[in-house]
Design a protein around this motif. Structure first.
Motif, PDB file in Angstrom:
ATOM      1  N   MET B  45       0.782  -1.164   0.043  1.00  0.00           N
ATOM      2  CA  MET B  45       0.139  -0.003  -0.070  1.00  0.00           C
ATOM      3  C   MET B  45       0.726   1.184   0.029  1.00  0.00           C
ATOM      4  SD  MET B  45      -3.576  -0.292   1.585  1.00  0.00           S
ATOM      5  CE  MET B  45      -4.472  -1.241   0.317  1.00  0.00           C
ATOM      6  N   LEU B  46       1.917   1.150   0.748  1.00  0.00           N
ATOM      7  CA  LEU B  46       2.806   2.232   0.834  1.00  0.00           C
ATOM      8  C   LEU B  46       3.443   2.624  -0.515  1.00  0.00           C
ATOM      9  CD1 LEU B  46       4.022   4.426   2.726  1.00  0.00           C
ATOM     10  CD2 LEU B  46       5.819   2.900   3.123  1.00  0.00           C
ATOM     11  N   ILE B  47       4.003   1.638  -1.336  1.00  0.00           N
ATOM     12  CA  ILE B  47       4.533   1.870  -2.485  1.00  0.00           C
ATOM     13  C   ILE B  47       3.573   2.181  -3.362  1.00  0.00           C
ATOM     14  CG2 ILE B  47       5.655   0.602  -4.181  1.00  0.00           C
ATOM     15  CD1 ILE B  47       6.915  -1.213  -2.287  1.00  0.00           C
ATOM     16  N   ASP B  48       2.588   1.614  -3.547  1.00  0.00           N
ATOM     17  CA  ASP B  48       1.453   2.078  -4.660  1.00  0.00           C
ATOM     18  C   ASP B  48       0.914   3.639  -4.363  1.00  0.00           C
ATOM     19  OD1 ASP B  48       1.554  -0.547  -5.441  1.00  0.00           O
ATOM     20  OD2 ASP B  48      -0.391  -1.136  -4.954  1.00  0.00           O
ATOM     21  N   GLY B  49       0.683   3.690  -3.140  1.00  0.00           N
ATOM     22  CA  GLY B  49       0.094   5.173  -2.691  1.00  0.00           C
ATOM     23  C   GLY B  49       1.205   6.303  -2.287  1.00  0.00           C
ATOM     24  N   TYR B  50       2.610   5.762  -2.369  1.00  0.00           N
ATOM     25  CA  TYR B  50       3.408   6.975  -1.750  1.00  0.00           C
ATOM     26  C   TYR B  50       3.287   8.134  -2.414  1.00  0.00           C
ATOM     27  CZ  TYR B  50       7.746   8.977  -0.159  1.00  0.00           C
ATOM     28  OH  TYR B  50       8.570   9.871   0.231  1.00  0.00           O
ATOM     29  N   ALA B  51       3.146   8.144  -3.959  1.00  0.00           N
ATOM     30  CA  ALA B  51       3.252   9.414  -4.835  1.00  0.00           C
ATOM     31  C   ALA B  51       2.075  10.222  -4.225  1.00  0.00           C
ATOM     32  CB  ALA B  51       3.138   9.099  -6.144  1.00  0.00           C
ATOM     33  N   ARG B  52       1.029   9.717  -3.860  1.00  0.00           N
ATOM     34  CA  ARG B  52      -0.384  10.364  -3.448  1.00  0.00           C
ATOM     35  C   ARG B  52      -0.226  10.877  -2.127  1.00  0.00           C
ATOM     36  NH1 ARG B  52      -2.205  13.074  -6.185  1.00  0.00           N
ATOM     37  NH2 ARG B  52      -4.175  12.895  -5.513  1.00  0.00           N
ATOM     38  N   LEU B  53       0.778  10.484  -1.235  1.00  0.00           N
ATOM     39  CA  LEU B  53       0.592  10.886   0.168  1.00  0.00           C
ATOM     40  C   LEU B  53       1.211  12.211   0.154  1.00  0.00           C
ATOM     41  CD1 LEU B  53       1.547   7.501   1.974  1.00  0.00           C
ATOM     42  CD2 LEU B  53      -0.534   8.878   2.156  1.00  0.00           C
ATOM     43  N   ARG B  54       0.632  13.255  -0.146  1.00  0.00           N
ATOM     44  CA  ARG B  54       0.953  14.688   0.057  1.00  0.00           C
ATOM     45  C   ARG B  54      -0.098  15.567   0.765  1.00  0.00           C
ATOM     46  NH1 ARG B  54       1.161  16.374  -5.072  1.00  0.00           N
ATOM     47  NH2 ARG B  54       0.938  14.387  -5.939  1.00  0.00           N
ATOM     48  N   PRO B  55       0.254  16.564   1.631  1.00  0.00           N
ATOM     49  CA  PRO B  55      -0.750  17.382   2.207  1.00  0.00           C
ATOM     50  C   PRO B  55      -1.857  17.609   1.584  1.00  0.00           C
ATOM     51  CG  PRO B  55       1.567  18.352   2.390  1.00  0.00           C
ATOM     52  CD  PRO B  55       1.766  17.349   1.554  1.00  0.00           C
ATOM     53  N   GLU B  56      -1.946  18.034   0.241  1.00  0.00           N
ATOM     54  CA  GLU B  56      -3.045  18.067  -0.695  1.00  0.00           C
ATOM     55  C   GLU B  56      -4.375  17.165  -0.556  1.00  0.00           C
ATOM     56  OE1 GLU B  56       0.019  18.585  -3.112  1.00  0.00           O
ATOM     57  OE2 GLU B  56       0.340  19.408  -1.171  1.00  0.00           O
ATOM     58  N   PHE B  57      -3.771  15.907  -0.502  1.00  0.00           N
ATOM     59  CA  PHE B  57      -4.455  14.708  -0.444  1.00  0.00           C
ATOM     60  C   PHE B  57      -5.456  14.841   0.787  1.00  0.00           C
ATOM     61  CE2 PHE B  57      -5.119   9.762   0.203  1.00  0.00           C
ATOM     62  CZ  PHE B  57      -5.661   9.829  -1.135  1.00  0.00           C
ATOM     63  N   PHE B  58      -5.128  15.366   1.622  1.00  0.00           N
ATOM     64  CA  PHE B  58      -5.938  15.590   2.907  1.00  0.00           C
ATOM     65  C   PHE B  58      -7.009  16.688   2.639  1.00  0.00           C
ATOM     66  CE2 PHE B  58      -2.421  13.092   4.481  1.00  0.00           C
ATOM     67  CZ  PHE B  58      -2.881  12.330   5.360  1.00  0.00           C
ATOM     68  N   THR B  59      -6.793  17.506   1.995  1.00  0.00           N
ATOM     69  CA  THR B  59      -7.460  18.997   1.637  1.00  0.00           C
ATOM     70  C   THR B  59      -8.303  19.216   0.702  1.00  0.00           C
ATOM     71  OG1 THR B  59      -5.520  20.116   0.782  1.00  0.00           O
ATOM     72  CG2 THR B  59      -5.813  20.189   3.128  1.00  0.00           C
ATOM     73  N   GLU B  60      -8.187  18.049  -0.341  1.00  0.00           N
ATOM     74  CA  GLU B  60      -9.005  18.195  -1.622  1.00  0.00           C
ATOM     75  C   GLU B  60     -10.203  17.056  -1.513  1.00  0.00           C
ATOM     76  OE1 GLU B  60      -8.304  19.836  -4.375  1.00  0.00           O
ATOM     77  OE2 GLU B  60      -6.328  20.665  -3.978  1.00  0.00           O
ATOM     78  N   PHE B  61     -11.076  17.623  -1.972  1.00  0.00           N
ATOM     79  CA  PHE B  61     -12.374  16.796  -2.088  1.00  0.00           C
ATOM     80  C   PHE B  61     -12.065  15.780  -3.236  1.00  0.00           C
ATOM     81  CE2 PHE B  61     -14.659  20.620  -0.543  1.00  0.00           C
ATOM     82  CZ  PHE B  61     -15.096  20.033   0.464  1.00  0.00           C
TER      83      PHE B  61
END
Lengths: 315, 307
Positions: B45-61
């Motif tokens: 999960m970490l490898i597949d999703g690493y690129a997406r784990l950025r602060p904006e991921f938490f603040t976007e709809f």
């Protein structure tokens, strides 16, 4: 008259007497609290009654449209088509095949782990490994679903090139790994409940650890180990998200784990995702499916509960 | 088959002892299969999703474009649903646990309640979803709202809270109760002043484990009819004008983390699946953290309490 009474009572009660005097308020308060606590305990009973009422009342309406005999014997499941068929066997086959795969994984692994932790491992290994196994059963099932669809299936496809993207096999394998902790912890409890004197007897006769474990402890804890298997089955049958994600949601009467198929639970998810009007036959179908599921797990749970109390009573 | 020489007997013993070693190795192998799977899942999960784990991921709809989609509505929805679940399940579960341990007479009624609780713990979660769909959504008219989801999950984890409460209370020695009664305390005074404070740690452990389960539950919430695409937030519980607190959010449509993951996982586009992996990693991390906290609490309680 009141004047004569007053003469018998001291002008002021001593502090200790006033404390000891019977105070009704104290007892009323106690009664009220007890009733509130009792009502809280009753909520669980009402939950069960609610489940039974909802499932049965909606299913009754469903069975007015669909004869019970068709429900049990039809070999097609197309409730949302114009030519509607309601053969629960189709969904049941998906449920049974995936649960079967899960058990093939969970029973050997869970049993060996239970024997190892109960009879071979030292207390330190046991105390570190058991919480880690608990974490395994705490992973959200949707995450297991992702893992089955996007990791296990591609991995299996390297060995079985003809395996479709959605299949019961990888969903079943992941489900099996998910229920290992359930099986191993109940089986281990059962083995630990076997009295030490039985083991000491076996060791005194010159048995090795392995002989003691397989010939004395496992037979003595047999009913508890069976309970562990049955509760594992019950969890596998009721599991939803892994199958909805990784096994596909197409109804398919098959006994081959290499095919995609819908289970009872996956069908309920599929219908709930769409927009079915309240009161339509499609809407009632999920309650009939839910009733079937509930009855299956109920039988397993009662059997498991009975077997567990049986080993607890014996020693 | 009489064994004649000492050498033969030694060989037999050695053969049997070899089985001990072999089984020990098999046992460790089986354990590592289980634990390695877990590690693989986490790392995958970490490898597949690493690129997406950025602060904006938490603040976007959530968005139609995978690269811009985030989990804002999902994690806020999860927190709101969990608030309702905790507010309902904790008082009810603790009260029921106290009743069964301290008050309940041993009669058929108590027996029925006890069997019923252990049976409820084995009911598949999707059946709770059907109960909620029939009862909360349509008969009580709560609709497909935060309140419905919170109540459903509360019923689901109620057995966990009750069992944890009972175990924590049972660990308190009878002498404590007797001492309190001897000083003239009423039953409630004993419970309030002694039983509850001493069992708080154990109850908290059970509550955390229950909440960790509720946070990852997907099936009952899908059955209730949670929407999978929500690009707005429920109304804020705090208002600028009096009375400052609003309960409108309870009736608002919502989505939660597991639903968002399900939605992204079922899309064929790998870019969305990366989103699912990132959100899944966060969810696993949250449940791990909660379970870890519970295990640590349990360990601390065991170490600190010496009756």
């Amino acid at each position: 008259m009141s004047g004569t009474l007053i003469t018998h009572i001291p002008q002021a009660m001593s502090p200790s007497e006033s404390r000891l005097a019977h105070r009704a308020s104290r007892h009323v308060k106690e009664k009220i609290i007890e009733s509130i606590l009792f009502l809280a305990a009753l909520v669980s009973v009402f939950t069960t009654l609610g489940i039974v009422y909802i499932l049965v009342s909606e299913s009754v309406v469903f069975f007015r449209h669909v004869p019970v005999w068709d429900f049990l014997t039809d070999t097609q499941w197309t409730p949302l088509f114009d030519d509607a068929h309601f053969g629960i066997v189709v969904l049941l086959s998906g449920t049974l095949v995936s649960s079967g795969v899960a058990l093939v994984v969970a029973i050997p692994l869970g049993t060996v782990i239970a024997i190892y932790l109960s009879e071979f491992a030292g207390p330190r290994i046991r105390e570190t490994v058991k919480p880690m196994l608990e974490l395994l059963s705490g992973v959200p099932t949707i995450v297991y679903g992702y893992f089955a669809l996007l990791f296990v299936t591609p991995l299996l496809q390297k060995f079985l090139p003809e395996l479709p993207g959605f299949n019961l096999l990888s969903a079943g394998i992941v489900m099996g790994i998910m229920i290992i902790p359930t099986v191993s912890s109940i089986a281990e409890d059962a083995m630990r409940a076997v009295p030490m004197s039985l083991r000491e007897g076996a060791y005194a006769m010159g048995s090795t650890r392995f002989q003691t474990a397989t010939r004395v402890v496992v037979p003595a804890a047999f009913s508890g180990i069976m309970a562990a298997y049955i509760l594992g089955i019950s969890r596998a049958v009721g599991e939803t998200m892994i199958l909805a994600v990784a096994a596909g949601m197409q109804p398919n009467l098959t006994w081959n784990p290499m095919e995609p198929a819908a289970t009872i639970t996956a069908f309920i998810v599929q219908v709930a995702l769409g927009d079915l009007p309240h009161g339509s036959v499609g809407y009632q179908t999920i309650f009939a499916a839910g009733l079937t599921l509930m009855l299956m797990t109920l039988v397993f749970n009662i059997l498991g509960y009975w077997l567990r109390t049986k080993y607890r009573e014996r020693y | 088959m009489a064994l004649q020489t000492a050498a033969e007997i030694r060989a037999l013993i050695a053969r049997h002892k070899r089985w001990d070693v072999i089984f020990g190795v098999i046992g460790i192998l089986c354990l590592s299969i289980g634990l390695l799977t877990f590690a693989t899942l986490f790392v995958d999960m970490l490898i597949d999703g690493y690129a997406r784990l950025r602060p904006e991921f938490f603040t976007e709809f959530p968005s139609r474009r995978a690269g811009q989609a985030g989990i804002l509505s999902a994690w806020i929805g999860t927190i709101m649903v969990m608030l309702v679940t905790a507010a309902v399940a904790v008082p009810l579960g603790v009260a029921a646990g106290i009743y069964l341990e301290e008050y309940a007479p041993s009669n058929w009624m108590t027996h029925v309640i006890e069997i019923n609780i252990s049976n409820l713990a084995g009911v598949p979660s999707i059946v709770y979803g059907l109960l909620a769909l029939g009862l909360f959504v349509y008969q009580f008219g709560l609709g497909q709202s935060v309140a419905t989801a919170g109540l459903t999950l509360a019923l689901l984890i109620l057995p966990v809270v009750i069992v944890a409460t009972r175990e924590a209370i049972r660990a308190i020695p009878g002498a404590i109760r007797e001492a309190a009664y001897a000083l003239g305390a009423t039953k409630w005074q004993v419970v309030q002043g002694h039983i509850l404070p001493y069992s708080t740690g154990g109850i908290l452990t059970g509550v955390i484990i229950g909440m960790a389960r509720a946070i990852g539950e997907t099936a009952p919430i899908i059955t209730v009819g949670a929407l999978t695409f929500i690009a707005f937030l429920p109304p804020s519980p705090i208002k600028a004008e009096p009375p400052f607190i609003s309960f409108e959010w309870l009736m608002s449509p919502f989505t939660v983390m597991p639903i968002q993951i399900f939605n992204w996982t079922s899309r064929p586009d790998p870019a969305f699946q990366a989103n699912a992996a990132a959100a899944g990693f966060i969810l696993v991390f949250m449940t791990l953290a909660m379970n870890g906290l519970a295990i640590w609490l349990r360990y601390r309680i065991r170490r600190n309490i010496k009756w």
